[in-house]
Design a protein around this motif. Structure first.
Motif, mmCIF file in Angstrom:
data_model
loop_
_atom_site.group_PDB
_atom_site.id
_atom_site.type_symbol
_atom_site.label_atom_id
_atom_site.label_comp_id
_atom_site.label_asym_id
_atom_site.label_seq_id
_atom_site.Cartn_x
_atom_site.Cartn_y
_atom_site.Cartn_z
ATOM 1 N N VAL A 4 0.841 -1.196 0.000
ATOM 2 C CA VAL A 4 0.000 0.000 0.000
ATOM 3 C C VAL A 4 0.878 1.249 0.000
ATOM 4 O O VAL A 4 2.054 1.206 0.362
ATOM 5 N N SER A 5 0.291 2.356 -0.394
ATOM 6 C CA SER A 5 0.968 3.646 -0.268
ATOM 7 C C SER A 5 1.136 3.967 1.212
ATOM 8 O O SER A 5 0.265 3.652 2.040
ATOM 9 N N ARG A 67 6.358 -7.703 -1.869
ATOM 10 C CA ARG A 67 4.992 -8.090 -2.254
ATOM 11 C C ARG A 67 4.609 -9.430 -1.641
ATOM 12 O O ARG A 67 3.487 -9.600 -1.145
ATOM 13 N N ALA A 78 4.023 -0.881 3.403
ATOM 14 C CA ALA A 78 4.436 0.001 2.317
ATOM 15 C C ALA A 78 5.915 -0.247 2.022
ATOM 16 O O ALA A 78 6.669 -0.683 2.897
ATOM 17 N N HIS A 80 9.269 1.721 0.635
ATOM 18 C CA HIS A 80 9.745 3.098 0.489
ATOM 19 C C HIS A 80 11.194 3.141 0.025
ATOM 20 O O HIS A 80 12.049 2.382 0.506
ATOM 21 N N TYR A 98 7.539 0.048 -6.000
ATOM 22 C CA TYR A 98 7.630 0.822 -4.759
ATOM 23 C C TYR A 98 6.381 1.687 -4.610
ATOM 24 O O TYR A 98 5.870 2.243 -5.590
ATOM 25 N N THR A 99 5.901 1.823 -3.367
ATOM 26 C CA THR A 99 4.676 2.577 -3.114
ATOM 27 C C THR A 99 4.939 3.904 -2.410
ATOM 28 O O THR A 99 3.998 4.626 -2.078
ATOM 29 N N SER A 100 6.210 4.213 -2.192
ATOM 30 C CA SER A 100 6.579 5.453 -1.517
ATOM 31 C C SER A 100 8.010 5.806 -1.921
ATOM 32 O O SER A 100 8.857 4.921 -2.055
ATOM 33 N N VAL A 129 1.438 6.918 -5.558
ATOM 34 C CA VAL A 129 2.658 6.667 -4.793
ATOM 35 C C VAL A 129 2.945 7.875 -3.904
ATOM 36 O O VAL A 129 2.875 9.014 -4.364
#
Length: 290
Positions: A4-5, A67, A78, A80, A98-100, A129
């Motif tokens: 998740v973000s 993941r 998340a 990062h 990547y979510t951040s 993101v």
């Protein structure tokens, strides 16, 4: 659940007065230990990799492992990218999953920092993101970024407010007296500065240099507006010391599983301590609800 973000996790943390702990990981065992600890404590968590680790392992391998770990837990996770100065690396990591992202142009003049940050924000916003940026200069060493004590500059609260408005950045890491690495003495955190910045900006704030800060100071910083705390050096020391202990007792061991498992176990306990310190234990459900 999928990665998740970090944005909703940090908004929930700031609103509820705790911090999500972000851990720099460099091996599969470190990554697993962090997610296992967060799962046990029902806490949202952020996995971080430096650009050096990205170069060492490859962003696709890191994202794939993250993941899988996220799919095997009920807590929000998340992924990062920490302290990145290169736009091409930002793009590569986003493409990998990547979510951040942290774009760190804090060593540049204000207008150049704004331009670099805004460029990443515009890219990341389109795909959900999160973006973190730094204002001022956090002292110490993080991979190939080194800031001497006399060069570390604290963030100006009014400039922080202008920076958020000029860039649209959703997460801000202001320099408030912490440093990367282990502190030689007592950390010199400017708590009044945190309060002034938090009063002027409504985005979550990030506490860099979380290794070795006394619990009372961590909790005070969080109560004033810090919603994310980064931990890196302390984890590396715990992991490495556990491996050294195995070799000290059994110098002829040649099976990596025999020294990596104790390192993973030690790291898991250290991670749980930091999560509890930040008040994030039991917060997974409310973080997912944001």
């Amino acid at each position: 659940m999928p990665l998740v973000s970090s944005a909703p996790l940090l908004r929930a943390a700031r609103a509820q007065g705790y911090a999500v702990t972000a851990f720099n990981v460099h091996t599969l065992e470190m990554l697993q230990a962090v997610v296992e600890a967060a799962t046990e404590l029902d806490a949202p968590v952020i996995l971080q990799s430096t650009t050096g680790t990205v170069q060492h392992l490859g962003p696709e391998f890191i994202a794939a492992a993250a993941r899988v770990a996220a799919d095997q837990t009920h807590v929000p996770v998340a992924l990062h990218l920490d302290h990145c100065t290169n736009f091409a690396t930002v793009v590569k990591c986003i493409r990998a999953g990547y979510t951040s992202i942290m774009i760190d142009a804090s060593m540049k003049p204000y207008e150049a920092n704004v331009a670099d940050t805004r460029r990443v924000v515009e890219l990341a916003n389109a795909i959900g993101v999160n973006v973190e940026a730094e204002l001022g200069k956090v002292g110490g060493v993080e991979d190939d970024i080194s800031v001497a004590d006399h060069d570390a500059a604290l963030a100006d609260p009014d400039e922080c407010a202008r920076f958020v408005m000029d860039t649209g950045v959703p997460t801000l890491a202001p320099a408030i007296g912490t440093a990367h690495g282990i502190y030689k003495g007592e950390p010199n955190i400017d708590f009044d500065r945190i309060a002034r910045i938090a009063a002027l900006v409504d985005v979550p704030l990030v506490l860099h240099g979380g290794s070795g800060i006394p619990e009372a100071q961590v909790r005070r910083a969080i109560s004033l507006g810090m919603a994310k705390m980064n931990v890196a050096t302390e984890l590396r020391i715990v992991f490495t010391d556990a491996i050294k202990q195995v070799f000290a007792c059994t110098p002829n061991v040649d099976d990596p599983r025999h020294y990596l498992k104790p390192a993973k176990d030690a790291l898991r306990e250290a991670v749980k301590e930091k999560i509890r310190m930040c008040g994030a234990a039991g917060r997974a459900s409310e973080a997912k609800g944001r």
